[in-house]
Scaffold this motif. Structure first.
Motif, PDB file in Angstrom:
ATOM      1  N   LYS A  33      36.505  52.463  36.402  1.00  0.00           N
ATOM      2  CA  LYS A  33      37.219  51.409  35.675  1.00  0.00           C
ATOM      3  C   LYS A  33      36.945  50.036  36.282  1.00  0.00           C
ATOM      4  CE  LYS A  33      40.428  54.830  34.297  1.00  0.00           C
ATOM      5  NZ  LYS A  33      41.561  55.630  34.595  1.00  0.00           N
ATOM      6  N   TYR A  34      37.273  49.031  35.525  1.00  0.00           N
ATOM      7  CA  TYR A  34      37.094  47.665  36.001  1.00  0.00           C
ATOM      8  C   TYR A  34      38.442  47.016  36.275  1.00  0.00           C
ATOM      9  CZ  TYR A  34      32.064  47.259  35.498  1.00  0.00           C
ATOM     10  OH  TYR A  34      30.708  47.388  35.684  1.00  0.00           O
ATOM     11  N   VAL A  35      38.480  46.280  37.364  1.00  0.00           N
ATOM     12  CA  VAL A  35      39.683  45.512  37.685  1.00  0.00           C
ATOM     13  C   VAL A  35      39.363  44.027  37.551  1.00  0.00           C
ATOM     14  CG1 VAL A  35      41.277  44.867  39.537  1.00  0.00           C
ATOM     15  CG2 VAL A  35      40.761  47.280  39.120  1.00  0.00           C
ATOM     16  N   LEU A  36      40.183  43.346  36.779  1.00  0.00           N
ATOM     17  CA  LEU A  36      40.039  41.905  36.541  1.00  0.00           C
ATOM     18  C   LEU A  36      41.333  41.226  36.988  1.00  0.00           C
ATOM     19  CD1 LEU A  36      37.823  43.026  34.616  1.00  0.00           C
ATOM     20  CD2 LEU A  36      38.753  41.614  32.801  1.00  0.00           C
ATOM     21  N   PRO A  37      41.279  39.929  37.277  1.00  0.00           N
ATOM     22  CA  PRO A  37      42.557  39.238  37.490  1.00  0.00           C
ATOM     23  C   PRO A  37      43.378  39.349  36.210  1.00  0.00           C
ATOM     24  CG  PRO A  37      40.671  37.819  38.039  1.00  0.00           C
ATOM     25  CD  PRO A  37      40.120  39.027  37.345  1.00  0.00           C
ATOM     26  N   GLY A  38      44.696  39.300  36.320  1.00  0.00           N
ATOM     27  CA  GLY A  38      45.538  39.303  35.127  1.00  0.00           C
ATOM     28  C   GLY A  38      45.107  38.168  34.212  1.00  0.00           C
ATOM     29  N   LEU A  39      45.063  38.452  32.913  1.00  0.00           N
ATOM     30  CA  LEU A  39      44.636  37.405  31.982  1.00  0.00           C
ATOM     31  C   LEU A  39      45.748  36.361  31.853  1.00  0.00           C
ATOM     32  CD1 LEU A  39      43.100  39.675  29.177  1.00  0.00           C
ATOM     33  CD2 LEU A  39      41.951  38.687  31.182  1.00  0.00           C
ATOM     34  N   ASN A  86      38.953  52.466  44.401  1.00  0.00           N
ATOM     35  CA  ASN A  86      37.630  52.686  43.824  1.00  0.00           C
ATOM     36  C   ASN A  86      37.320  51.748  42.655  1.00  0.00           C
ATOM     37  OD1 ASN A  86      35.683  54.313  44.799  1.00  0.00           O
ATOM     38  ND2 ASN A  86      36.174  56.093  43.544  1.00  0.00           N
ATOM     39  N   ALA A  87      37.806  50.538  42.751  1.00  0.00           N
ATOM     40  CA  ALA A  87      37.696  49.610  41.617  1.00  0.00           C
ATOM     41  C   ALA A  87      36.392  48.833  41.615  1.00  0.00           C
ATOM     42  CB  ALA A  87      38.862  48.626  41.672  1.00  0.00           C
ATOM     43  N   MET A  88      35.836  48.644  40.441  1.00  0.00           N
ATOM     44  CA  MET A  88      34.788  47.641  40.250  1.00  0.00           C
ATOM     45  C   MET A  88      35.522  46.361  39.892  1.00  0.00           C
ATOM     46  SD  MET A  88      31.660  48.402  40.707  1.00  0.00           S
ATOM     47  CE  MET A  88      30.643  47.348  39.694  1.00  0.00           C
ATOM     48  N   ILE A  89      35.272  45.313  40.661  1.00  0.00           N
ATOM     49  CA  ILE A  89      36.055  44.085  40.455  1.00  0.00           C
ATOM     50  C   ILE A  89      35.206  43.003  39.799  1.00  0.00           C
ATOM     51  CG2 ILE A  89      37.329  42.230  41.618  1.00  0.00           C
ATOM     52  CD1 ILE A  89      38.047  44.220  43.819  1.00  0.00           C
ATOM     53  N   VAL A  90      35.746  42.404  38.746  1.00  0.00           N
ATOM     54  CA  VAL A  90      35.180  41.158  38.226  1.00  0.00           C
ATOM     55  C   VAL A  90      36.189  40.082  38.593  1.00  0.00           C
ATOM     56  CG1 VAL A  90      34.451  39.852  36.206  1.00  0.00           C
ATOM     57  CG2 VAL A  90      34.058  42.314  36.290  1.00  0.00           C
ATOM     58  N   ASP A  91      35.811  39.196  39.476  1.00  0.00           N
ATOM     59  CA  ASP A  91      36.742  38.178  39.932  1.00  0.00           C
ATOM     60  C   ASP A  91      36.824  37.038  38.905  1.00  0.00           C
ATOM     61  OD1 ASP A  91      38.600  36.960  41.502  1.00  0.00           O
ATOM     62  OD2 ASP A  91      37.361  36.832  43.297  1.00  0.00           O
ATOM     63  N   GLY A  92      37.754  36.149  39.120  1.00  0.00           N
ATOM     64  CA  GLY A  92      37.966  35.078  38.154  1.00  0.00           C
ATOM     65  C   GLY A  92      37.198  33.807  38.459  1.00  0.00           C
ATOM     66  N   ASN A  93      36.197  33.913  39.355  1.00  0.00           N
ATOM     67  CA  ASN A  93      35.468  32.710  39.765  1.00  0.00           C
ATOM     68  C   ASN A  93      34.038  32.673  39.235  1.00  0.00           C
ATOM     69  OD1 ASN A  93      34.579  34.829  41.288  1.00  0.00           O
ATOM     70  ND2 ASN A  93      34.453  33.705  43.218  1.00  0.00           N
ATOM     71  N   GLY A  94      33.718  33.562  38.301  1.00  0.00           N
ATOM     72  CA  GLY A  94      32.391  33.515  37.690  1.00  0.00           C
ATOM     73  C   GLY A  94      31.298  34.228  38.458  1.00  0.00           C
ATOM     74  N   THR A  95      31.666  35.038  39.458  1.00  0.00           N
ATOM     75  CA  THR A  95      30.652  35.775  40.208  1.00  0.00           C
ATOM     76  C   THR A  95      30.480  37.178  39.622  1.00  0.00           C
ATOM     77  OG1 THR A  95      32.368  36.433  41.774  1.00  0.00           O
ATOM     78  CG2 THR A  95      31.031  34.527  42.377  1.00  0.00           C
ATOM     79  N   PRO A  96      29.329  37.830  39.875  1.00  0.00           N
ATOM     80  CA  PRO A  96      29.091  39.157  39.293  1.00  0.00           C
ATOM     81  C   PRO A  96      30.086  40.213  39.779  1.00  0.00           C
ATOM     82  CG  PRO A  96      27.058  38.220  40.166  1.00  0.00           C
ATOM     83  CD  PRO A  96      28.169  37.336  40.624  1.00  0.00           C
ATOM     84  N   ALA A  97      30.138  41.315  39.047  1.00  0.00           N
ATOM     85  CA  ALA A  97      31.022  42.425  39.417  1.00  0.00           C
ATOM     86  C   ALA A  97      30.597  42.999  40.762  1.00  0.00           C
ATOM     87  CB  ALA A  97      30.961  43.507  38.341  1.00  0.00           C
ATOM     88  N   SER A  98      31.556  43.521  41.525  1.00  0.00           N
ATOM     89  CA  SER A  98      31.210  44.201  42.765  1.00  0.00           C
ATOM     90  C   SER A  98      32.218  45.313  43.056  1.00  0.00           C
ATOM     91  CB  SER A  98      31.153  43.211  43.932  1.00  0.00           C
ATOM     92  OG  SER A  98      32.432  42.698  44.188  1.00  0.00           O
ATOM     93  N   GLY A  99      31.738  46.361  43.699  1.00  0.00           N
ATOM     94  CA  GLY A  99      32.599  47.495  44.021  1.00  0.00           C
ATOM     95  C   GLY A  99      31.762  48.687  44.437  1.00  0.00           C
ATOM     96  N   PRO A 100      32.330  49.841  44.686  1.00  0.00           N
ATOM     97  CA  PRO A 100      33.770  50.085  44.588  1.00  0.00           C
ATOM     98  C   PRO A 100      34.562  49.499  45.761  1.00  0.00           C
ATOM     99  CG  PRO A 100      32.660  52.076  45.352  1.00  0.00           C
ATOM    100  CD  PRO A 100      31.579  51.054  45.096  1.00  0.00           C
ATOM    101  N   LYS A 101      35.782  49.113  45.460  1.00  0.00           N
ATOM    102  CA  LYS A 101      36.661  48.553  46.483  1.00  0.00           C
ATOM    103  C   LYS A 101      38.058  49.126  46.335  1.00  0.00           C
ATOM    104  CE  LYS A 101      34.125  44.187  46.777  1.00  0.00           C
ATOM    105  NZ  LYS A 101      34.128  42.742  46.611  1.00  0.00           N
ATOM    106  N   ASP A 102      38.764  49.212  47.449  1.00  0.00           N
ATOM    107  CA  ASP A 102      40.189  49.559  47.432  1.00  0.00           C
ATOM    108  C   ASP A 102      40.972  48.254  47.564  1.00  0.00           C
ATOM    109  OD1 ASP A 102      39.653  52.246  47.261  1.00  0.00           O
ATOM    110  OD2 ASP A 102      40.162  52.720  49.357  1.00  0.00           O
TER     111      ASP A 102
END
Ligand SMILES: [Zn+2]
Length: 528
Positions: free
Chosen positions: A104-110, A50-66
């Motif tokens: 919650k938000y899921v981001l790539p590891g910093l 159920n994650a909202m994902i902010v990817d590391g490529n500069g695109t908007p958040a999207s979700g929910p995703k498993d």
């Protein structure tokens, strides 16, 4: 489907699943036992739900995703269809263990592109675990170390020591981010000519370094060193000081990234010499930092744009580490950061005290005039960064912590705040710290994204970092909900190489380590 997760982790607990079968109207109550992961253990199949994902490529958040993680790899990302979810027949991947990322938000590891792995400060010991756990607790899954040397003396860490740490980290034997090693070119003995420069590069290559950190070098040696590094495939991070070389040399020789900022405005000074007072001495750190605060205003704006274009054309990235100069523009802020109360290790505390024997302790007698100059310096620097990215440049994020009041991890999040202050959209700031940093490392096909087949490095953030980057601080934030103050925030899970680490647990370990070290020093004052 409604999942109820009690507080705590590592325990078995019950999830009640209310399902509306899509052909029949009655509610079906299914009871399933689902395990939450144990911190520090890798699983066959871990699902982040159920994650909202902010990817590391500069695109908007999207979700929910498993997000399905198998071993150390992201095997699948399933977008959840809201209609099917409501109906109760959404296809959800199964997992051995699960993390509930609802809300919650899921981001790539910093990625920390300018890090120093340190075991000593001012020759006093500091446990490695302190720094590594702070980094993980702040959501950092990868660090690029730019300070290891051959024949390390004083506070330095030896390349061989760091190579063995890298091995332990890769094997999952220690709680640590991934480590990339950019070894100090000017290790002892310092290369003095082109032949020695080439030999040093070869030596690092054979040892297994990932790249080279360059600083304080003359042009002819830099030329030989970079040429050899390109031949053997080592990347180059250049801390350009106020010296013979400038960003023009990085453009000409093909440096991977300019660290900090000196060398960029210097390359744009019309008269090709800094207008320092006659009493200036580069080796006097107060002089160095004071007059560095007056350098950006010396850059000619038209030439500066040419420098930035040159960097873009030659693929020279920029890791500005704005956080590490913040004491120069606001000393009091730097000295009174709230996390010092319980999380500042006494070794680091001692090191941060003004003391001319320690690098970066230049601020004895620091004035409001110095701060005013530095504030202007930042404004010009930030606008140059904006312009650089607009023109196609790659900007990374690093904390350079362990110096000048910056704590490991916290410094990186502060750096992200400063990128936002520079005018970058939070999506871009996150890209700087993830996708861009992966590119700087040459790992953009494996790291820096939440994407199928990428390595499973990601963070589950307890809140909305796009609203407030401070959400990432492990000390958390306060919010008002229904008229009540609620303490929230922090990185709940840092998943590195498929291994989930529970942020609050790591952070509690750090707190205990600091409390213990403080009481030991109190009872044995001869060892400060
Ligand atoms: Zn540094």
């Amino acid at each position: 489907m409604l999942t109820i997760h009690p507080r705590g982790y590592g325990r078995q607990f019950i999830i009640l699943v209310f399902t509306t079968a899509w052909l029949m109207s009655p509610l079906i109550h299914a009871q399933t036992t689902i395990k939450s992961p144990t911190s520090g253990r890798r699983y066959q199949r871990l699902v982040v739900r159920n994650a909202m994902i902010v990817d590391g490529n500069g695109t908007p958040a999207s979700g929910p995703k498993d997000i399905v993680i198998e071993g150390n790899t992201i095997s699948e990302i399933v977008a959840l269809d809201p209609v099917a979810l409501k109906r109760g027949d959404a296809k959800r991947p199964a997992g051995d263990v699960e993390i509930d990322a609802t809300g919650k938000y899921v981001l790539p590891g910093l990625i920390n592109a300018h890090a120093h792995v340190q075991e000593k400060r001012g020759e006093l010991p500091q446990p490695l675990e302190y720094e590594l756990k702070l980094w993980l607790a702040c959501g950092i899954t990868t660090v690029r170390d730019v300070g290891a040397s051959l024949n390390a003396a004083g506070d330095g860490i030896d390349v061989k020591r760091l190579l063995s740490l890298r091995q332990q980290s890769n094997a999952g034997e220690i709680a640590s981010p991934r480590i990339f090693i950019y070894a100090l070119f000017n290790s002892n003995p310092r290369p003095r000519n082109a032949a020695q420069a080439r030999a040093r590069v070869q030596e690092f290559k054979q040892l297994g370094a990932d790249g080279i950190k360059l600083s304080g070098v003359d042009r002819d040696i830099m030329a030989a060193m970079e040429d050899e590094a390109h031949k053997v495939g080592l990347r180059i991070a250049h801390h350009v000081g106020v010296e013979e070389t400038t960003a023009w040399d990085d453009i000409k020789f093909g440096t991977t990234s300019i660290e900090h900022w000196y060398g960029v405005p210097d390359a744009a000074i019309k008269d090709k010499v800094q207008n320092f007072p006659s009493s200036y001495n580069y080796n006097n750190e107060t002089d160095r930092f004071r007059y560095a605060g007056r350098l950006w205003r010396e850059a000619d704006p038209e030439i500066l744009l040419k420098v930035l274009d040159g960097m873009v054309a030659a693929n020279v990235a920029w890791v500005p580490t704005m956080d590490i100069y913040e004491a120069s523009r606001d000393l009091q802020r730097a000295q009174t950061q709230p996390w010092f109360a319980e999380y500042l290790h006494p070794t680091l505390q001692e090191y941060f005290r003004p003391n001319s024997a320690n690098h970066g302790s230049y601020f004895i007698g620091w004035t409001s005039t110095d701060e005013a100059f530095w504030k202007e310096n930042y404004r010009l620097w930030m606008s140059a960064l904006r312009e650089f990215e607009r023109r196609g440049g790659v900007i990374g994020v690093g904390d350079d912590a362990g110096f000048i009041y910056q704590m490991y991890g916290f410094g990186l999040i502060r750096e992200m705040e400063l990128h936002q202050e520079a005018g970058f959209h939070p999506i871009k700031v996150i890209q700087h710290a993830t996708g861009n940093n992966a590119k700087i490392l040459g790992q953009e096909e494996k790291l820096g994204r939440v994407r199928a087949d990428y390595l499973a490095d990601m963070i589950v953030v307890n809140g909305k970092p796009l609203d407030n980057l401070k959400t990432l601080y492990p000390t958390g934030i306060d919010e008002i909900r229904d008229g009540k103050v609620v303490h929230t925030g922090g990185v709940e899970w840092t998943i590195k190489d498929g291994i989930p680490y529970h942020g609050p647990t790591l952070f509690a370990d750090v707190k205990a380590m600091v409390a213990k070290a403080r009481s030991e020093r109190m009872s044995n004052p001869s060892q400060p």
